[in-house]
Design a protein around this motif. Structure first.
Motif, PDB file in Angstrom:
ATOM      1  N   ALA A 132     -11.333  44.278 -30.142  1.00 34.56           N
ATOM      2  CA  ALA A 132     -11.109  44.026 -31.623  1.00 34.56           C
ATOM      3  C   ALA A 132      -9.767  44.409 -32.269  1.00 34.56           C
ATOM      4  O   ALA A 132      -8.893  44.860 -31.627  1.00 34.56           O
ATOM      5  CB  ALA A 132     -12.155  44.669 -32.444  1.00 34.56           C
ATOM      6  N   VAL A 133      -9.708  44.252 -33.540  1.00 38.44           N
ATOM      7  CA  VAL A 133      -8.423  44.417 -34.231  1.00 38.44           C
ATOM      8  C   VAL A 133      -8.490  44.680 -35.723  1.00 38.44           C
ATOM      9  O   VAL A 133      -9.538  44.687 -36.312  1.00 38.44           O
ATOM     10  CB  VAL A 133      -7.592  43.147 -34.086  1.00 38.44           C
ATOM     11  CG1 VAL A 133      -7.013  43.037 -32.744  1.00 38.44           C
ATOM     12  CG2 VAL A 133      -8.413  41.990 -34.478  1.00 38.44           C
ATOM     13  N   SER A 168      -6.937  42.310 -28.978  1.00 36.63           N
ATOM     14  CA  SER A 168      -8.226  41.734 -29.301  1.00 36.63           C
ATOM     15  C   SER A 168      -9.141  41.873 -28.095  1.00 36.63           C
ATOM     16  O   SER A 168     -10.273  42.334 -28.180  1.00 36.63           O
ATOM     17  CB  SER A 168      -8.038  40.266 -29.661  1.00 36.63           C
ATOM     18  OG  SER A 168      -9.270  39.665 -29.869  1.00 36.63           O
ATOM     19  N   CYS A 181     -11.778  37.231 -27.320  1.00 39.13           N
ATOM     20  CA  CYS A 181     -10.384  36.886 -27.549  1.00 39.13           C
ATOM     21  C   CYS A 181     -10.212  35.414 -27.869  1.00 39.13           C
ATOM     22  O   CYS A 181     -10.629  34.558 -27.096  1.00 39.13           O
ATOM     23  CB  CYS A 181      -9.570  37.217 -26.305  1.00 39.13           C
ATOM     24  SG  CYS A 181      -7.839  36.828 -26.520  1.00 39.13           S
ATOM     25  N   GLY A 240      -3.088  41.828 -31.885  1.00 41.03           N
ATOM     26  CA  GLY A 240      -4.054  42.889 -32.030  1.00 41.03           C
ATOM     27  C   GLY A 240      -3.606  43.955 -32.993  1.00 41.03           C
ATOM     28  O   GLY A 240      -2.703  43.752 -33.783  1.00 41.03           O
TER      29      GLY A 240
END
Lengths: 477, 180
Positions: free
Chosen positions: A451-452, A446, A61, A14
């Protein structure tokens, strides 16, 4: 106040950065673990049919999509209010064993082993899985093989290694397991078992040489939470919640996951897109607890498979009253769980019921609310949905494994910073240790932020007047 | 083969789930062969923090959802010969793009997650990268040279594309890829 910024933290799943705050006397005051992106599943799922939820939310994920599929489909099972056929439960459990094996192998070999085997102070350009392939090709190959075994379990049960969402449906599963596929998995099992046992032996040997890391990488008291079976054993798919304190005393036990919100609250801080869950009776932030492999082995009394039980006994000796509090021991706990999952895989594949073709019920909307829970590789995962009479989603809340650990991350990076950060002097080894403590948790950002992203690392040292004292950027290749 | 003659490959993770990176790792033992031919110079699975110069191939996963990601994408574009949209989020916006149909989507998703479902300090975080009004596919921000759809694209397809590009061979995707 001075600030040190490490951005981004890498080799975690992440995107995050760490900001270390210094006192005027240059000692470390505290450290903040910041998560910097967000997608918004809770909102954009509203108005969609409930049966789409496993498919959509598994896209939270790519590392533990199966855990999301299962937590989600279990919430949907409650909405349709049917008893899932035994074979479907066995197959879902089998798929989850594959998930945890592959994810734990990923963390150990691909992400963490470069620290152990190449060195905490090794050249950052080679301290990764490709560096491991070059220097320790056989170990790297074994890690790749073990992860592959986990991924192939998922593929053979559900048709696809990542986002195998077609197979999972509310009320069961779409198709049965063929004998040919079961036999294929069984034929690969001895190798997976051998690799896991060898890795545990290797890690334990290495462990004796890193007492400093054990004592300084997040060694502090907290609560621990995980699912347990009716008799207090390790449980990854179902069961009830148990929370224990640092003395091994049970705070709450056999909590029905449907009522998670009686015990767990969620706080927000302005500096992170990841929320801060806390144990309500102790309040925020005192209600800090940890989840994941270390916490699961702390809350359970036994594993229920022979080899993992043997290791669990050794593990529990590392702490007082059976509670192991050093975050560094997440690594050992993770390997013990991988062993448990390989043993359970054999047990599940040997159950004649697993080849039955009765895997699904006909379903309709019968309830307007459902809570699904599973132990994802990184800890307890909760999906909570409300629907209208047509089954359209009205409200969604997801509490992700990595989020539960958020208060503990901040505590852990503070401890490491206090030990290794020397004011006005920034060293690569120190930076990597701050990152290594985060890696011990195996955070999955994630999932946690839904998110990332990536940004250059910049480390800044700023005095109390906001003046830049020192600044470093890690060199590219 | 010396490291200088290897093809310089980078992978970038924007707003996505990392499933495309996991599929990259699902090349399994083929990764060991790949390691002989490529030099991975930037990736979330390694510690290099600054996107380097002179990258031959960059595979990018995820949509562009916040200002930092937009900046990184533009930076990667400047330094890369062949830029690849890897996976459905990068190619179409896909799951992060599900918020795009909501009015004032950035505010709406943040409010739901950080105000309505929080019971302590409810607030929208401020000391974090600002979300863009919409989550965008890469080609709406920069020029993209190649697309590999899939959620995620299968590991053998990723391997096939990289291998062909490395040898300068034409890459005809017809019949080889699909969305989802």
């Amino acid at each position: 106040m001075k600030e040190i910024v490490i951005n981004p933290i890498t080799r975690i799943e992440g995107h995050a950065k760490v900001v270390i705050h210094l006192n005027d006397d240059a000692s470390v005051r505290d450290a903040r673990f910041q998560v910097t992106d967000f997608r918004g599943f809770e909102k954009f799922c509203e108005g969609r049919p409930y049966y789409e939820m496993p498919s959509i939310t598994s896209r939270s994920c790519g590392i533990c999509p199966v855990s999301h599929l299962l937590a989600s489909v279990k919430a949907c099972d409650q909405i349709v209010a049917v008893n899932v056929p035994t074979t479907a439960v066995l197959l879902r459990r089998l798929m989850h064993m594959g998930q945890i094996i592959q994810s734990h192998a990923l963390n150990f070999f691909h992400l963490s082993a470069p620290d152990f085997l190449l060195g905490m102070d090794a050249d950052p350009a080679t301290r990764n899985i490709f560096g491991l392939i070059a220097k320790e090709p056989e170990i790297a190959r074994q890690g790749i093989r073990l992860r592959k075994f986990g991924q192939e379990i998922i593929e053979n049960v559900a048709g696809k290694k990542i986002h195998s969402s077609e197979w999972v449906v509310p009320g069961g599963a779409k198709w049965p397991l063929t004998k040919q596929r079961a036999d294929y998995l069984l034929s690969n099992l001895p190798e997976a078992l051998t690799i896991t046992l060898k890795t545990i032996a290797m890690f334990k040997e290495w462990l004796s040489s890193c007492t400093e890391e054990v004592e300084t990488y997040g060694d502090f008291p907290s609560l621990y939470m995980g699912l347990v079976t009716a008799d207090g054993g390790l449980e990854l798919y179902d069961g009830n919640l148990r929370i224990v304190d640092n003395d091994g005393k049970t705070a709450v036990d056999h909590v029905n996951p449907d009522k998670y919100y009686d015990d767990i609250g969620e706080a927000v801080e302005p500096y992170s897109y990841m929320k801060f869950p806390y144990y309500k009776p102790l309040g925020y932030p005192d209600g800090m607890y940890r989840v994941g492999p270390l916490a699961r082995l702390n809350v359970c009394s036994h594993c229920d498979t022979p080899l993992a039980d043997q290791e669990l006994k050794e593990f529990k000796k590392l702490g007082k009253n059976g509670i192991v509090q050093s975050t560094f021991h997440y690594h050992y706990a993770r390997l013990i769980e991988a062993l448990f999952c390989v043993e359970k895989t054999k047990e599940l594949l040997s159950d004649p019921e697993i080849l039955s073709e009765r895997v699904c019920r006909r379903v309709y909307v019968n309830n307007y609310e459902g809570v699904g829970i599973a132990e994802a590789p990184r800890g307890t995962l909760i999906h909570h949905y409300k629907v209208d009479p047509q089954g359209m989603i009205q409200k969604v809340n997801m509490i992700i494994a990595t989020e539960h650990n958020n208060l503990a991350y901040n505590k852990a990076v503070t401890q490491v910073a206090q030990k290794y950060v020397k004011a006005e002097s920034l060293q690569e080894g120190m930076l990597n240790r701050v990152e290594a403590v985060i890696r011990s948790f195996d955070p999955c950002l994630s999932c946690a932020t839904h998110a990332v992203g990536q940004m250059p690392l910049e480390v800044q040292l700023i005095d109390s007047h906001g003046k830049l004292l020192d600044r470093k950027i890690r060199s590219p290749l | 083969m010396t490291s200088t003659s290897k093809v310089r490959v980078a992978t970038v993770w924007l707003s996505g789930c990392s499933g495309c990176h996991m599929s990259f790792l699902d090349q399994d033992e083929a990764l060991i062969d790949l390691a002989q031919q490529i030099q991975l110079v930037y990736s979330p699975i390694m510690d290099v923090k600054v996107f380097p110069e002179n990258v031959d191939v960059t595979l990018i996963e995820g949509a562009v959802a916040n200002e930092d990601q937009e900046e990184l994408l533009k930076f990667a574009r400047e330094r890369t010969k062949i830029l690849i949209s890897l996976g459905d989020c990068a190619v179409t916006g896909n799951v992060p793009g599900l918020r795009n149909g909501i009015t004032n989507s950035a505010d709406a998703v943040l409010k739901r997650a950080f105000v309505e479902t929080a019971d302590m300090n409810p607030q929208i975080p401020t000391d974090v990268p600002t979300l863009l009004p919409k989550a965008l596919p890469l080609h709406e921000v920069v020029k993209v040279d190649f697309y590999i759809p899939g959620c995620p694209p299968p590991a053998d397809l990723i391997n096939w594309v990289i291998s062909r590009l490395m040898r300068g061979l034409p890459v005809n995707m017809e019949g080889r890829s699909k969305f989802g």
